[in-house]
Design an enzyme around this catalytic site. Structure first.
Site, short mmCIF file in Angstrom:
data_model
loop_
_atom_site.label_atom_id
_atom_site.label_comp_id
_atom_site.label_asym_id
_atom_site.label_seq_id
_atom_site.Cartn_x
_atom_site.Cartn_y
_atom_site.Cartn_z
CB SER A 320 -0.91 -0.02 1.23
OG SER A 320 -1.58 1.21 1.35
CD1 TRP A 323 -1.88 1.20 -5.78
CD2 TRP A 323 -2.32 2.92 -4.42
NE1 TRP A 323 -2.98 1.82 -6.26
CE2 TRP A 323 -3.29 2.89 -5.45
CE3 TRP A 323 -2.41 3.92 -3.46
CZ2 TRP A 323 -4.33 3.82 -5.54
CZ3 TRP A 323 -3.43 4.84 -3.54
CH2 TRP A 323 -4.38 4.79 -4.57
CG HIS A 324 -0.45 5.72 -0.74
ND1 HIS A 324 -0.88 4.51 -0.30
CD2 HIS A 324 -1.50 6.57 -0.58
CE1 HIS A 324 -2.13 4.60 0.11
NE2 HIS A 324 -2.53 5.84 -0.04
N GLY A 325 3.31 5.79 -3.55
CA GLY A 325 4.40 6.54 -4.16
C GLY A 325 5.63 5.68 -4.35
CG PHE A 491 -0.90 8.56 -4.52
CD1 PHE A 491 0.46 8.82 -4.47
CD2 PHE A 491 -1.72 9.14 -3.59
CE1 PHE A 491 0.98 9.62 -3.47
CE2 PHE A 491 -1.22 9.93 -2.59
CZ PHE A 491 0.13 10.18 -2.53
#
Lengths: 491, 440
Positions: A320, A323-325, A491
């Site tokens: 996760s 996924w955000h960066g 994102f």
């Protein structure tokens, strides 16, 4: 086209007006055209990527249907679909990151070698639509939803403009189904959707973007500001990102509702949570559910023992974070959130025993508030890694905060050195206070939006206009202000 | 039925919202543009002459004095920081709304420019254009200035868009309708010693007519020709003038003549009314009240010779200018009463031939101590400055204010002896005016 930009404020009413003028049969076509226009207004080439991702997952759905009695082929098709989609996401989002990491390692061993890093432009919202489309492909594979025959209708599901670039990540069983059902103009949808949009703009422009002035000033020059400022900016960032992302989601839901579509509630009073686990059920709920359904449960969830459960939680949250960066500080942020949940879960039996032993009444409001406070502190500590420019930057901030003693400085006029004046500070604090009160009332069962909707026309009008004036007066927008992009767009 | 009811609710909501936004925009906007331009729109009779341009024009020409001295019905529609391109659009708007016979434009910001400038001072741009209604002129101008400043045109078309952050500085005056009592001009009391202006020997510079700076001058002349209005180019004094700039200005003036318009070379025609570089400037670009009175007189003497300009004194139709003249005296007396220094006080009295100015140290009559004030007071043609003794009426006027060992100044009406203004100041020995080091 950002929600808080003039083009969107022109685009949206035109889309809605024509949407209800066009015969019901063709409305979805209009929405599809509008959605692609919305997306391609950033960069026309992005449209091709969106189209390609849509095409692959639609074909996957059709092939799943075709091979419904051939499990092996179905699986192959799904694996190929996942590989292609994640490959695209990986190339656009993580390829440069991987090469940079390789270069960093090569430099550490003094190899004298380096790999050229291409300058790849990250398509807006690629993580969102890729996950939404993959969710459909997996659902069809699992037989949870029917494969959509009409490619263009499916394309609308993937590209539906209110939630295209920053979610909520919708499920086909909900949104695609709604897209097949004719929608009628509803006055109730209009008034409640409009109120949601106003609420979203308030969160974004009044709360988030005003807080951003301080946060950006402090985080932009971490060596200039001592620990007290950094701590304050970190707390402010927690509310900034809530206003930013929560505001976006609310605008998206409101815009969709006006057109007769119901999107899932992505934020349910997250800072009222009393554990990090609860926080993640309330924060960006659509992503949490996606990871739960398509990663955590397939990994075994909590069915394969406690240790495996903890490992699964860590895998989910590390991914996760990624996924955000595409940067290590995002991975650490995700890891910390996972770790906090593991600790919570592991410590729970012991904590319960202690509470029982010392006769602590855990059901009291004061105890719940204390739990809420510690949850916020943990989540906010993790946000520090999210907001910092790099892992090194995050560690420098922590070092500065630990070694600093004069925290009272943030209660003196010295704080005005960060940019805003006293009146702007007052607006920020009031906005945060108002949002916290509304969230608190919501978890206690009082939804302020629903309450407003049940009032008389004149009162509702007063509320709308007051909210509108508050946004116009106190929001960070207009002359001299460049529409700050929503944080989650990257994102 | 329910559908119609809901439709009506939507309409009512939209109307209410629009009304609130309109009021909000009006409250939030900077009032400078309306303050300066609205009195022009309130005149019953149209002016013969309208002055346009930037702050140098805004501060240099007093329409009330032009009326008083020459009977010229004029209005000063110049605006601080206004660039030539903006002036062209303001002129277009004014010529749609009014039919003056003459428009006067100062060449100050045109000469020597190699590119068209629309100003980066967004506040100034608003001050120039906020009075304009939302029409083709405003939209075109907004597009130009927005492109120049890399902004959205809406920043110049919507009040709320630009001014919404002004809520922090709203004061009582934002809820009051106040308008210029100087017919658009603005009197400056500051004094700064500047370099002496020398008129150079110049000849035409053909390159000046090819410069970007000329583009909007050309448009102005074309527009005025089309509307049957005479355009007058003037060159208000600028103490940092270069020879090239003077040559460019001269070229534009010659070109105006060739195209059937007028020009008035102030630099070479002010005779004994030349502004004094020691006392008549507020800064190198702007004259103060003393310099402005001189320039207004010189310009008035020229304008009244034009066939298009008449002396309207005594004409009932132009009673607005009589009323403005009367109000202007009250305005100046009010300003004098609130003046922060003896020099400022005297500045407000300057140019009013009907007024006498008296100065006392304690109760003894004398000249105010500082040279500027003396210069201004002498220039006022004041009543005996140093031979009188403070009267009972003057003491009463000062009320509780202590005047022992202080300088007291009074303005009195020469005809009636009525005290119009009076104030007390600490004595200033020597001068408190600034010197422009760069200019010395």
């Amino acid at each position: 086209m950002l929600f808080n930009s003039i083009p969107f404020l022109i685009f949206f009413p035109i889309v809605v007006l024509l949407y209800f003028v066009i015969p019901q049969k063709y409305r979805w076509v209009w929405l599809l055209i509008s959605s692609y226009y919305f997306y391609m207004s950033w960069n026309a080439v992005y449209g091709l990527l969106l189209f390609f991702s849509t095409l692959i997952t639609w074909i996957s759905g059709r092939l799943s249907k075709h091979y419904e009695n051939n499990e092996k082929m179905k699986k192959r098709v799904l694996v190929l679909t996942i590989v292609v989609n994640l490959g695209l996401l990986g190339y656009f989002k993580y390829f440069s990151f991987m090469l940079n990491t390789v270069n960093s390692l090569l430099s550490r061993i003094n190899s004298g070698l380096s790999v050229p890093v291409p300058d790849i432009l990250l398509p807006v919202g690629i993580s969102f639509f890729t996950f939404q489309a993959l969710g459909y492909a997996i659902d069809v594979y699992r037989g949870k939803v029917e494969s959509e025959k009409n490619f263009f209708r499916y394309a609308l599901f993937v590209s539906f403009f209110p939630q295209l670039v920053a979610g909520p990540i919708e499920r086909s069983e909900s949104l695609l189904k709604q897209m097949k059902t004719p929608t009628r103009f509803s006055y109730d949808n209009l008034r409640s959707g409009f109120l949601m949009m106003l609420g979203g703009y308030f969160l974004k422009l009044v709360m988030a973007d005003n807080l951003a002035v301080v946060v950006d000033a402090v985080y932009g020059d971490i060596h200039r500001y001592p620990g007290g400022y950094l701590a304050l900016a970190t707390v402010m960032f927690a509310f900034q990102i809530y206003g930013d992302f929560g505001g976006y989601s609310l605008i998206a839901r409101g815009a969709a509702r006006i057109m007769g579509f119901e999107l899932m509630d992505n934020f349910e009073s997250p800072y009222m949570s009393r554990s990090v686990g609860e926080f993640w059920r309330r924060w960006h709920a659509s992503l949490g559910k996606w990871f739960r359904d398509y990663l955590y449960i397939p990994l075994g969830g909590s069915r394969k023992g406690t240790l495996r459960k903890y490992i699964n939680v860590m895998i989910v949250f590390l991914l996760s974070g990624l996924w955000h960066g595409a940067a290590w500080h995002f991975v650490v942020w995700g890891g910390l959130n996972g770790l906090f949940q593991v600790i919570e879960s592991a410590a729970k039996p012991g904590a319960e025993k202690l509470a029982s032993r010392f006769k602590i009444r855990t059901g009291t409001d004061s105890f719940q508030i204390l739990k809420g406070f510690f949850t916020f502190a943990a989540v906010d500590f993790a946000w520090l890694f999210f907001r910092a420019d790099s892992l090194r930057g995050a560690l420098d901030i922590i070092k500065s905060m630990v070694s600093y003693s004069n925290y009272w400085i943030i209660f003196t006029p010295e704080i005005l050195k960060t940019g805003p004046d006293e009146k702007q500070f007052a607006v920020m604090l009031l906005a945060v206070f108002a949002v916290l009160v509304a969230d608190y009332r919501k978890i206690k069962g009082f939804d302020i939006c629903k309450w407003v909707m049940n009032q008389q026309f004149w009162f509702r009008t007063l509320v709308y206009i007051t909210l509108l004036c508050a946004i116009l007066l106190f929001g960070a927008w207009g002359g001299g202000y460049s529409a700050a992009g929503f944080i989650y767009f990257r994102f | 039925m329910k559908g119609i009811k809901n439709f009506l609710k939507i309409i009512i909501f939209c109307l209410l919202t629009a009304a609130v936004l309109l009021v909000l925009g009006r409250v939030l906007e900077n009032k400078a543009s309306r303050f300066n331009k609205m009195p022009l729109y309130a005149l019953k009779k149209q002016p013969d002459v309208i002055f346009v341009g930037a702050s140098r024009m805004h501060n240099a020409v007093y329409p009330v004095r032009l009326w008083e001295k020459y009977g010229i019905a004029s209005y000063n529609a110049a605006s601080p920081g206004e660039q030539t391109g903006t002036t062209y659009y303001v002129m277009r708007q004014l010529l749609e709304d009014f039919s003056p016979k003459v428009m006067v434009f100062d060449l100050a910001l045109v000469s020597g420019t190699d590119e068209i400038s629309w100003s980066h001072e967004i506040g100034f741009i608003h001050e120039s254009m906020d009075f304009m209604p939302l029409n083709k002129n405003k939209i075109e101008l907004a597009e130009k200035v927005a492109e120049y400043n890399d902004m959205s045109p809406i920043a110049f078309l919507s009040r709320i868009y630009f001014y919404h952050e002004r809520w922090k500085e709203l004061g009582r005056e934002d809820f009051e309708e106040k308008f210029s009592r100087e017919m658009g001009a603005e009197l400056l009391t500051r004094v700064k010693r500047v370099r002496k202006i020398e008129a150079a020997e110049v000849s035409e510079n053909p390159e000046a007519l090819k410069s970007a700076g000329y583009v909007y001058l050309d448009k102005m002349m074309e527009l005025c020709t089309e509307k049957g209005v005479k355009l007058v180019f003037v060159n208000l004094p600028y103490t940092k003038d270069t020879e090239k700039k003077q040559a460019d200005e001269y070229t534009y003036m010659m070109e105006a003549g060739r195209r059937g318009h007028y020009s008035f070379d102030l630099l070479r025609n002010w005779g004994d009314k030349a502004p004094d570089n020691r006392y008549d400037f507020a800064d190198p670009s702007h004259v103060n009240a003393v310099g402005a009175v001189k320039l207004t007189d010189v310009l008035g003497a020229y304008l009244i010779t034009l066939p298009e300009v008449e002396d309207h004194r005594g004409d009932e139709a132009y009673s607005d200018w009589d009323a403005s003249e009367a109000d202007y005296l009250y305005f100046k007396a009010d300003c004098a009463n609130e003046a922060e220094s003896a020099k400022d006080f005297a500045m407000y009295a300057y140019g009013q031939d009907d007024w006498g100015l008296k100065a006392y140290e304690g109760t003894e009559g004398l000249l105010a101590g500082d040279p500027e004030a003396e210069y201004v007071i002498q220039g006022c043609g004041a009543t005996p400055l140093n031979a009188s003794y403070m009267t009972e009426a003057e003491r009463e006027y000062l009320g509780d204010r202590k005047y022992d060992k202080k300088i007291s100044l009074f303005i009195e009406d020469r005809a009636t002896g009525k005290i119009l203004a009076g104030n007390v100041y600490s004595p200033v020995r020597g001068s408190d005016f600034e010197e422009d080091e760069e200019d010395e």
